[in-house]
Design a protein around this motif. Structure first.
Motif, mmCIF file in Angstrom:
data_model
loop_
_atom_site.group_PDB
_atom_site.id
_atom_site.type_symbol
_atom_site.label_atom_id
_atom_site.label_comp_id
_atom_site.label_asym_id
_atom_site.label_seq_id
_atom_site.Cartn_x
_atom_site.Cartn_y
_atom_site.Cartn_z
ATOM 1 N N GLN A 163 5.733 -1.788 -38.135
ATOM 2 C CA GLN A 163 5.846 -0.716 -37.144
ATOM 3 C C GLN A 163 6.900 -0.953 -36.076
ATOM 4 O O GLN A 163 6.917 -0.257 -35.055
ATOM 5 C CB GLN A 163 4.489 -0.495 -36.465
ATOM 6 N N ALA A 166 6.331 -0.816 -32.281
ATOM 7 C CA ALA A 166 6.347 0.451 -31.540
ATOM 8 C C ALA A 166 5.147 1.328 -31.868
ATOM 9 O O ALA A 166 5.216 2.555 -31.749
ATOM 10 C CB ALA A 166 7.645 1.205 -31.831
ATOM 11 N N LYS A 168 2.283 3.675 -33.326
ATOM 12 C CA LYS A 168 2.241 4.764 -34.316
ATOM 13 C C LYS A 168 3.633 5.335 -34.592
ATOM 14 O O LYS A 168 3.963 5.668 -35.741
ATOM 15 C CB LYS A 168 1.306 5.870 -33.840
ATOM 16 N N LEU A 169 4.436 5.459 -33.537
ATOM 17 C CA LEU A 169 5.793 5.984 -33.724
ATOM 18 C C LEU A 169 6.593 5.057 -34.625
ATOM 19 O O LEU A 169 7.283 5.502 -35.554
ATOM 20 C CB LEU A 169 6.491 6.126 -32.367
ATOM 21 N N GLY A 170 6.504 3.745 -34.360
ATOM 22 C CA GLY A 170 7.221 2.784 -35.193
ATOM 23 C C GLY A 170 6.747 2.803 -36.629
ATOM 24 O O GLY A 170 7.557 2.692 -37.567
ATOM 25 N N LYS A 171 5.439 2.966 -36.833
ATOM 26 C CA LYS A 171 4.895 3.036 -38.186
ATOM 27 C C LYS A 171 5.443 4.252 -38.927
ATOM 28 O O LYS A 171 5.774 4.175 -40.114
ATOM 29 C CB LYS A 171 3.371 3.102 -38.130
ATOM 30 N N THR A 172 5.563 5.375 -38.203
ATOM 31 C CA THR A 172 6.130 6.591 -38.809
ATOM 32 C C THR A 172 7.589 6.376 -39.187
ATOM 33 O O THR A 172 8.020 6.763 -40.287
ATOM 34 C CB THR A 172 6.013 7.772 -37.821
ATOM 35 N N VAL A 173 8.352 5.748 -38.289
ATOM 36 C CA VAL A 173 9.776 5.487 -38.554
ATOM 37 C C VAL A 173 9.931 4.573 -39.769
ATOM 38 O O VAL A 173 10.763 4.823 -40.648
ATOM 39 C CB VAL A 173 10.455 4.864 -37.314
#
Length: 422
Positions: A163, A166, A168-173
């Motif tokens: 991730q 970062a 949840k945002l990092g996991k999405t990226v």
């Protein structure tokens, strides 16, 4: 003759599929390159986490076993740990069958009780978990003889990989970049595939030409090593996507006989908390594990975070690493009876599938061979964004004179090839 050459030139030109694939391969690579490089590099480093952690433990992993003295119980050693390292909270311990092995405790720094002090003391970017570390204790005398924060290092590496630190945002990226990387691998295979197979194309496709300048050598590295790594890289990417996306994880569970809501089902089979009952000692779990699994050399027991927890997580194996076990078994044990919880088969399969997918992703499937193989694939995958960028940069920054010379060379070679075919 001229008409034949013209027709051959048209036939030898890139197909629409390859032109579209090439365009996507270029721009998707430029957009996701830094993320892919970060994810693949961190994953590659993580492969040998167990060996590096053991190396960092140094001589503290061993003690001089005194004659006619028994090892202290885990409870006694944990008391000694609290007394000597009061600012840390243990969450599991490792004990060993060998007389000369030290007792190892995994712990985290405890957050201060005062909220203002906690806010002031918390390092930037740290969560409430604190900083992880391993401490080694002499199992006969209870003295802390060494420590290492290699646990913390690999925890950070793993979360960069998953991730980018970062949330949840990092996991999405990372998830999006992984999908792009999967497309890149398939697209790279399409671009690599020769239009016709002959001795010349086979040599160019499978071998790196010696005695060439760095631009050509870099191009060969990207193409040839990219081809040799493409299938295992696709496999590693797919197993990573299964861990990243619940929908893929659920599909995998259903396909292989697991169940998606395993943890909720498992709770129904776990004993209820009873303040009147006294839990069995850690020592009894250790003794039972070594007795029932005589081939085991190591036992790990998770330390519950609260008294109401009624299940102990126990692992007995020849070797237990940060996230791996060798020739062993994971168990959920009733803390009042010492018996393994009798979960339904689908719940057990959920754990087997989850751990198997992880082992396949990080190379634990084949012992040291699997790790070395996965490490090499990881190094190649880490290099692909770099070599790909250098190819693009080199083409973009050629001098007009150099570009014309290269164009004339390519045109001359094509015409020679057409004449040979005619």
């Amino acid at each position: 003759m001229e008409n034949k050459k013209t027709n051959l030139r048209k036939k030898q030109g890139k197909s629409l599929t390859k032109r579209i694939t090439g365009w996507l391969h270029l721009w998707l690579g430029l957009v996701s390159g830094i993320i892919v490089l970060t994810v693949t590099l961190s994953g590659t480093i993580f492969v040998f986490c167990d060996e590096i952690i053991d190396l960092c433990g140094g001589s503290a992993k061993y003690v001089q076993a005194p004659a006619n003295i028994k090892k202290m119980s885990p409870e006694q050693l944990l008391v000694q740990f609290h007394q000597q390292v009061p600012d840390r909270k243990p969450f599991y311990f490792d004990t060993y069958k060998d007389a000369d092995r030290s007792f190892r405790v995994a712990s985290a720094t405890q957050p201060p009780e005062n909220k203002n002090a906690e806010k002031a003391a918390k390092p930037k970017g740290r969560g409430p978990r604190g900083v992880f570390a391993y401490h080694y204790l002499d199992p006969y005398r209870g003295k802390v003889i060494g420590s290492t924060k290699s646990y913390e290092f690999f925890y950070v590496v793993a979360h960069i990989h998953a991730q980018l630190l970062a949330g949840k945002l990092g996991k999405t990226v990372v998830g999006i970049a992984s999908i792009i990387f999967f497309i890149q691998l398939v697209g790279g295979l399409i671009l690599w595939w020769p239009k016709k197979w002959n001795k010349t194309t086979r040599t160019a496709a499978f071998k790196i030409k010696s005695g060439t300048k760095w631009r050509r050598r870099n191009y060969d590295f990207h193409n040839v090593f990219g081809f040799y790594s493409v299938l295992p890289a696709i496999f590693i990417t797919i197993t990573g996507l299964i861990m990243a996306y619940k929908v893929l994880s659920d599909l995998t569970q259903e396909a292989f006989g697991g169940v998606t809501d395993a943890h909720k089902i498992a709770e129904k089979y776990e004993p209820e908390f009873d303040s009147q009952k006294k839990p069995l000692s850690y020592a009894s779990f250790v003794e039972k594990s070594f007795r029932e699994f005589p081939e085991a050399r190591q036992v790990r027991i998770g330390i519950p975070g609260k008294d109401s927890t009624t299940v102990y997580h126990v692992v007995a194996a020849q070797f237990i690493g940060l996230k791996s076990i060798v020739n062993g078994k994971r168990m959920e044990i009733n803390k009042y009876t010492g018996n393994e919880i009798n979960y339904p088969e689908k719940v057990r399969m959920h754990e087997v599938i989850e751990h198997t997918n992880f082992d396949l992703h990080v190379g634990y499937w084949g012992g040291m061979f699997g790790k070395i193989f996965t490490f090499i694939i990881g190094i190649i995958c880490t290099s692909l964004p770099v070599t790909g960028f250098l190819i693009w940069w080199g083409r973009r920054n050629k001098s007009p004179k150099k570009a014309k010379e290269i164009k004339n060379i390519h045109q001359h070679r094509k015409e020679e090839h057409y004449e040979q075919m005619v």
